[in-house]
Design a protein around this motif. Sequence first.
Motif, mmCIF file in Angstrom:
data_model
loop_
_atom_site.group_PDB
_atom_site.id
_atom_site.type_symbol
_atom_site.label_atom_id
_atom_site.label_comp_id
_atom_site.label_asym_id
_atom_site.label_seq_id
_atom_site.Cartn_x
_atom_site.Cartn_y
_atom_site.Cartn_z
ATOM 1 N N ASP A 21 8.311 -13.676 -11.588
ATOM 2 C CA ASP A 21 8.007 -12.689 -12.453
ATOM 3 C C ASP A 21 8.726 -12.510 -13.964
ATOM 4 O O ASP A 21 10.096 -13.169 -13.851
ATOM 5 C CB ASP A 21 8.585 -11.168 -11.629
ATOM 6 C CG ASP A 21 7.582 -10.243 -12.837
ATOM 7 O OD1 ASP A 21 7.666 -10.296 -14.045
ATOM 8 O OD2 ASP A 21 8.064 -8.921 -12.194
ATOM 9 N N THR A 41 4.217 -6.936 -16.213
ATOM 10 C CA THR A 41 4.344 -7.448 -15.131
ATOM 11 C C THR A 41 5.341 -6.156 -14.600
ATOM 12 O O THR A 41 5.761 -5.623 -15.206
ATOM 13 C CB THR A 41 5.197 -9.180 -15.547
ATOM 14 O OG1 THR A 41 6.176 -8.737 -15.588
ATOM 15 C CG2 THR A 41 4.421 -9.661 -16.151
ATOM 16 N N ARG A 42 5.771 -6.902 -13.178
ATOM 17 C CA ARG A 42 7.207 -5.835 -12.102
ATOM 18 C C ARG A 42 8.214 -5.971 -13.675
ATOM 19 O O ARG A 42 9.000 -5.026 -13.700
ATOM 20 C CB ARG A 42 7.181 -6.595 -11.239
ATOM 21 C CG ARG A 42 6.496 -6.043 -10.351
ATOM 22 C CD ARG A 42 6.609 -6.384 -8.289
ATOM 23 N NE ARG A 42 5.642 -6.055 -7.919
ATOM 24 C CZ ARG A 42 5.213 -4.775 -6.845
ATOM 25 N NH1 ARG A 42 6.735 -4.236 -7.657
ATOM 26 N NH2 ARG A 42 4.728 -4.582 -6.412
ATOM 27 N N HIS A 220 -0.839 -12.434 -12.903
ATOM 28 C CA HIS A 220 0.588 -12.214 -11.477
ATOM 29 C C HIS A 220 0.164 -10.705 -11.349
ATOM 30 O O HIS A 220 0.730 -10.580 -10.315
ATOM 31 C CB HIS A 220 2.274 -12.130 -12.183
ATOM 32 C CG HIS A 220 2.438 -14.338 -12.921
ATOM 33 N ND1 HIS A 220 4.277 -13.887 -13.888
ATOM 34 C CD2 HIS A 220 1.725 -14.643 -12.682
ATOM 35 C CE1 HIS A 220 4.261 -15.379 -13.162
ATOM 36 N NE2 HIS A 220 2.617 -16.156 -12.680
ATOM 37 N N ASP A 224 -0.540 -9.663 -7.177
ATOM 38 C CA ASP A 224 0.246 -9.028 -6.554
ATOM 39 C C ASP A 224 0.394 -8.279 -4.888
ATOM 40 O O ASP A 224 -0.713 -7.657 -5.232
ATOM 41 C CB ASP A 224 0.802 -7.694 -7.622
ATOM 42 C CG ASP A 224 2.637 -7.672 -7.255
ATOM 43 O OD1 ASP A 224 1.985 -6.855 -5.690
ATOM 44 O OD2 ASP A 224 3.479 -7.492 -7.198
#
Length: 403
Positions: A21, A41-42, A220, A224
């Motif tokens: 990430d 993204t996270r 990404h 997930d």
Amino acid sequence: MTAFDIPATNAALATGPVVQDVLTLPRKLPAGEKANLIGLTRAQLRAALIEAGTPERQAKMREGQIWQWLYHWGVRDFAQMTNLAKDYRALLAEKFQIALPEIVTRQVSEDGTRKYLLRIAGGHEVETVYIPEEGRGTLCVSSQVGCTLTCTFCHTGTQKLVRNLTAGEIVGQLMVARDDLGEWPQPRAPKDETRLVSNLVLMGMGEPLYNFENVRDAMHVVMDGEGLSLSRRRITLSTSGVVPEIARTAEEIGCLLAVSFHATTNEVRDRLVPINKKWNIDALLAALRDYPRLSNSERITFEYVMLDGVNDSDEDARRLVKLIGGIPAKINLIPFNEWPGAPYKRSSWDRIERFADIIYKAGYASPIRTPRGEDIMAACGQLKSATERGRKSRAEVAAEAGL
């Protein structure tokens, strides 16, 4: 888009390159505009929450809770995130938005294919196509408004590049399709493992590798396992041959790769796929030989559009087999999907079948892609936003093709 043999297991997430990430910075927002959580993204989401006032010790937990609401349940209203305190939900609503592309038009083909014309920030439009098949469905998403490549057989290539899509606009296409298909799970409903959108292909408008960071970040999010949860083996990125980014794709995304090849000599490929003048067939093949090892992919798909009298001879078929020797590969033969003003014609079915037979006897799978959605201009190579459609005459396109 419809002929990929993509394994069905999500276990592929645990193999191949480690998808990290990466904290890349989202675009700067105009004054007064709230940041969109879709497409972060996270790591980006966590950083945004901390900046908005979330205590660092709580940020990872809050990130996980919000992630599930957005990408597992498909929730668009902070007020519905009921495991968060009311004052925290109010903070989120004050600082952020949950925004998706807007459906302008939705067309359904006789064969069930759905084409969406979507409006994104700035009033620009892109097209997204959903192709239903027995037991699965493929979503073809766009990565740019327009395209820089001017491939002469492609309708999208007659539209100039306007801008790259953001990661949120790429992810948003999948979410819009799931909305339309009613695919989000319902609370307290029995668990249903059926996936109407089971595969995603980056084969819509634009060259994905000219928008690498946004495509990577979007994938990404899509891959997930606690949200949209599409395995990297169910995602195929199609490139016309941006050689410097091919290794990065293997290492930072790790999805399956398809290559718009379309010719067996540099002379013909220069005309069909002008990027070949920058990275020719030898340079492209050298990069492709390393991809299966770097990405742990089974094979590369070579896409080959069949153009009458241009690239469809027996000699072309034999030369193609020789060129790709040593590369684990499948060759998708694509009957040319004609569009208004197109300077080429589709090869005859007899010619296509003869070409396929030569490749098959050399040991390569050579499926002939069944055209889908032609009646709504949703087939491969036909996508082009309605506001730009038809601005070039047949003579102009032919002149660019060198015909």
